[in-house]
Design an enzyme around this catalytic site. Structure first.
Site, PDB file in Angstrom:
ATOM      1  N   ASP A 141     -32.034 -19.450 -44.389  1.00 18.24           N
ATOM      2  CA  ASP A 141     -33.391 -18.941 -44.922  1.00 18.24           C
ATOM      3  C   ASP A 141     -33.568 -19.883 -46.150  1.00 18.24           C
ATOM      4  O   ASP A 141     -33.213 -20.803 -46.060  1.00 18.24           O
ATOM      5  CB  ASP A 141     -33.433 -17.431 -45.368  1.00 18.24           C
ATOM      6  CG  ASP A 141     -34.836 -16.837 -44.841  1.00 18.24           C
ATOM      7  OD1 ASP A 141     -35.762 -17.085 -45.578  1.00 18.24           O
ATOM      8  OD2 ASP A 141     -34.976 -16.046 -43.928  1.00 18.24           O
ATOM      9  N   HIS A 174     -38.619 -15.179 -49.537  1.00 13.47           N
ATOM     10  CA  HIS A 174     -38.343 -14.789 -48.107  1.00 13.47           C
ATOM     11  C   HIS A 174     -36.910 -14.392 -47.715  1.00 13.47           C
ATOM     12  O   HIS A 174     -36.506 -13.385 -47.240  1.00 13.47           O
ATOM     13  CB  HIS A 174     -38.927 -15.808 -47.195  1.00 13.47           C
ATOM     14  CG  HIS A 174     -38.866 -15.307 -45.849  1.00 13.47           C
ATOM     15  ND1 HIS A 174     -37.430 -15.367 -44.807  1.00 13.47           N
ATOM     16  CD2 HIS A 174     -39.588 -14.882 -44.846  1.00 13.47           C
ATOM     17  CE1 HIS A 174     -37.883 -14.893 -43.635  1.00 13.47           C
ATOM     18  NE2 HIS A 174     -39.117 -14.695 -43.881  1.00 13.47           N
ATOM     19  N   ASN A 265     -44.676 -14.274 -34.473  1.00 14.48           N
ATOM     20  CA  ASN A 265     -46.113 -13.758 -34.966  1.00 14.48           C
ATOM     21  C   ASN A 265     -47.327 -13.850 -34.558  1.00 14.48           C
ATOM     22  O   ASN A 265     -48.198 -13.761 -35.154  1.00 14.48           O
ATOM     23  CB  ASN A 265     -45.916 -13.615 -36.531  1.00 14.48           C
ATOM     24  CG  ASN A 265     -44.875 -13.282 -37.216  1.00 14.48           C
ATOM     25  OD1 ASN A 265     -44.162 -12.402 -36.501  1.00 14.48           O
ATOM     26  ND2 ASN A 265     -44.750 -13.644 -38.368  1.00 14.48           N
ATOM     27  N   SER A 328     -39.759 -11.647 -38.834  1.00 12.77           N
ATOM     28  CA  SER A 328     -38.478 -11.906 -39.491  1.00 12.77           C
ATOM     29  C   SER A 328     -37.862 -10.511 -40.137  1.00 12.77           C
ATOM     30  O   SER A 328     -36.730 -10.460 -40.161  1.00 12.77           O
ATOM     31  CB  SER A 328     -39.111 -12.670 -40.806  1.00 12.77           C
ATOM     32  OG  SER A 328     -39.185 -13.842 -40.502  1.00 12.77           O
TER      33      SER A 328
END
Length: 388
Positions: A141, A174, A265, A328
């Site tokens: 990430d 994130h 998404n 996520s």
């Protein structure tokens, strides 16, 4: 074309190449050819300075570099394939491209909080049996905030793929959010994640703006495999199929690592992103507080399990907290549950984990968007199944 000639060609093909769009992944046929190429690179680095820009991808016997347009058409008996080094994005709604301004962050809660998603999947009930002890998770990430009070206990050695000389410090938020959902812990003020005693190894492959190349992801997977981790969390995806990425995921799978990835998404039916679409991966969709499939979540038979992904409250930069939505966030819940299972019964194989999660999940409440057989993860049932 022998390795020496290929190195010379490669240097010429890199001359005058500019722009991220021209990066390519070059895969070699076997270990012998890759090793021969690596030796030639070592011999000619001083005379051909551009060779320093080559990124080795040892796990799949490949390299990544920027080529001049049209150069990718080269053919050589020891080259398996040449493909674009595609950009890949984080699977989060709203603030995927950069860190949030401080005004949108939330301060520490006045007491310990168990976020709604953690409660919803019945993780607290599973803590009697398991808390994820000693399970090692690679989170590929944006890095992680090592100073966050709720994460200090769980963050271990990681790697910065973008700059190996620097630690994997999160400059986006994130990765810190994902880490919190998986294994945050506090005794006083803060939040508690799904597997509060699991160990997280941050793998920084995404930059401050939430962007990465496929080669960066492969480098992260390589590090996770060589470090002997148990789980890899990948909360990102792309529409384009990559042979190189599949080869890296397959290597991790064959080494016994459970790979968990978000589906995307866009709210599409039967349009699951890569790498979640790969069969070696546990593909995750998102649900709402009401237990329905989230409007933004991609859906389809390729998704193995669903988990909370709507307004998930978790850790953020500078010791703060924030709500984010996306597949996520759902993926981090699933990773946490798998950690609980592995702590109770180490050595479970990826396919066995996938089947157990499906078998002991609960059917999603029917709605207009619900598909037949869609299931939401259930931590207590899954952990109980491996505790017998």
């Amino acid at each position: 074309m022998n390795p020496s000639t290929f190195v010379s060609w490669l240097h010429e093909a890199m001359e005058g190449s500019e722009g991220a769009d021209e990066r390519h992944i070059i895969r070699f046929l076997n270990d012998r050819d890759y090793a021969a190429f690596a030796r030639q690179i070592g011999r000619q680095r001083k005379s051909l300075p551009r060779l320093h820009q080559i990124q080795p991808l040892r796990l799949i016997r490949a390299i990544s570099c920027t080529l001049r347009a049209g150069s990718e058409a080269v053919s050589a008996p020891f080259i398996r394939s040449i493909e674009p080094d595609t950009r890949i994005k984080l699977h989060v709604l709203g603030h995927a491209s950069s860190a949030l301004p401080s005004g949108e962050e939330k301060k520490s809660p006045v007491k310990a909080v168990i976020p709604w998603g953690v409660r919803h999947i019945r993780a607290p009930q599973a803590w009697i049996k398991s808390r994820g002890e000693r399970v090692r998770i690679g989170v590929i990430d944006t890095g992680a905030d090592y100073t966050h009070p709720d994460l200090r206990h769980c963050l271990s050695r990681g790697v910065n793929i973008l700059n190996r000389q620097l630690p994997p410090i999160d400059d986006n938020g994130h990765g810190t959010h994902i880490a919190g959902t998986i294994s945050a812990y506090t005794r006083h003020r803060g939040i508690i994640g799904v597997a509060p005693q699991a160990i997280i190894h941050p793998v920084k492959a995404f930059d401050q703006h939430g962007g990465a190349f496929v080669s960066d992801i492969i480098g992260g997977i390589d590090w996770c495999v060589s470090s002997g981790l148990d789980i890899i969390n990948m909360s990102f995806g792309m529409k384009t199929y990559s042979k190189a990425l599949e080869a890296a995921v397959l290597s991790a799978y064959r080494s016994g690592i459970i790979v968990v990835a978000s589906s995307g998404n866009e709210g599409n039916q039967a349009e699951v992103d890569y790498p979640a679409r790969l069969r070696q991966v546990i593909a995750v969709g998102a649900t709402t507080r009401k237990g329905r499939i989230a409007p933004f979540s991609n859906i389809g038979k390729q998704i193995n399990i669903y988990a909370p992904g709507e307004k998930v409250y978790s850790t953020w930069l500078r010791g703060k907290y924030h709500e984010l939505s996306g597949t996520s966030m759902a993926t981090s819940h699933v990773t946490g549950v798998i950690a609980l299972m592995l702590a109770k019964k180490p050595g479970l194989k990826p396919l066995r984990i996938k089947n157990l999660l499906r078998k002991h999940a609960r059917y999603i409440i029917k709605s207009r968007k619900t598909i037949t057989g869609a299931k939401e993860i259930h931590a207590f049932r899954s952990v109980s199944a491996v505790s017998k």
